[in-house]
Scaffold this motif. Structure first.
Motif, mmCIF file in Angstrom:
data_model
loop_
_atom_site.group_PDB
_atom_site.id
_atom_site.type_symbol
_atom_site.label_atom_id
_atom_site.label_comp_id
_atom_site.label_asym_id
_atom_site.label_seq_id
_atom_site.Cartn_x
_atom_site.Cartn_y
_atom_site.Cartn_z
ATOM 1 N N CYS A 1 27.699 70.858 -21.407
ATOM 2 C CA CYS A 1 26.288 70.728 -21.020
ATOM 3 C C CYS A 1 25.444 71.536 -22.003
ATOM 4 O O CYS A 1 25.796 72.667 -22.338
ATOM 5 C CB CYS A 1 26.091 71.225 -19.592
ATOM 6 N N CYS B 1 23.899 74.768 -19.559
ATOM 7 C CA CYS B 1 24.727 75.826 -18.971
ATOM 8 C C CYS B 1 26.067 75.991 -19.691
ATOM 9 O O CYS B 1 26.799 76.943 -19.446
ATOM 10 C CB CYS B 1 24.955 75.550 -17.492
ATOM 11 N N CYS C 1 25.888 66.763 -15.549
ATOM 12 C CA CYS C 1 26.012 68.148 -15.070
ATOM 13 C C CYS C 1 25.091 68.387 -13.869
ATOM 14 O O CYS C 1 24.049 67.754 -13.741
ATOM 15 C CB CYS C 1 25.663 69.119 -16.195
ATOM 16 N N CYS D 1 23.799 71.446 -13.013
ATOM 17 C CA CYS D 1 22.965 72.656 -13.080
ATOM 18 C C CYS D 1 21.480 72.278 -13.028
ATOM 19 O O CYS D 1 21.105 71.137 -13.304
ATOM 20 C CB CYS D 1 23.285 73.470 -14.337
ATOM 21 N N ALA E 1 19.828 70.918 -16.259
ATOM 22 C CA ALA E 1 20.283 69.561 -16.572
ATOM 23 C C ALA E 1 19.631 68.557 -15.623
ATOM 24 O O ALA E 1 19.234 67.472 -16.043
ATOM 25 C CB ALA E 1 21.804 69.473 -16.487
HETATM 26 ZN ZN LIG Z 1 24.597 72.199 -17.010
#
Ligand SMILES: [Zn+2]
Length: 143
Positions: A23, A26, A51, A53, A56
């Motif tokens: 990613c 992260c 992803c 996070c 993202a």
């Molecule tokens: Zn991520």
């Protein structure tokens, strides 16, 4: 989105292999079957798209908005549209405006294409990219 490209490649019988990407935000890695022809950048882009996070997720949302807006521009002004012919460079400018609005570098822009046709591209309250095409009826005539 990369996912669309992946499905398209797989459905067309493209060569797939196990690839590892990270990613962009992260750094979390993912291992998936992806097209062999993809560059590492493509692979990382795909992993960023899937992803979970926060960064993202925000990026995915923005990217989807921009892609929808680009499709709309192509539909309205691209080759083969039913309305009228737009010069290619003018169409490219509209795509560029979508990028700037999508990245929130500008709030909106209005482009007068000519023949009374105006295109406004801007962010709405709902945080979507809105494309408005208006055509003014000529009420005055030059002699
Ligand atoms: Zn991520």
């Amino acid at each position: 989105m990369q996912e669309d490209k992946l499905i398209k490649c797989r459905d067309a019988g493209g060569m797939m292999e196990t690839r590892t990407g990270a990613c962009k935000f992260c750094g979390q890695a993912a291992v998936e079957e992806m097209p062999m022809e993809w560059t590492q950048e493509d692979v990382n882009e795909y992993v960023t798209e899937i992803c979970n996070c926060d960064s993202a997720a925000y990026y995915q949302k923005k990217k989807k908005q921009k892609e929808r807006a680009h499709e709309r521009i192509t539909f309205l002004f691209g080759e083969g549209n039913q309305l009228e012919v737009t010069p290619e460079r003018a169409e490219n400018l509209l795509h560029e405006v979508v990028e700037l609005v999508g990245d929130e570098e500008i709030q909106s822009a209005t482009v007068e294409i000519g023949n009374g046709v105006k295109v406004k591209i801007g962010y709405t309250i709902k945080e979507n990219i809105k494309i408005t095409r208006t055509k003014a009826e000529k009420s005055t005539y030059e002699e």
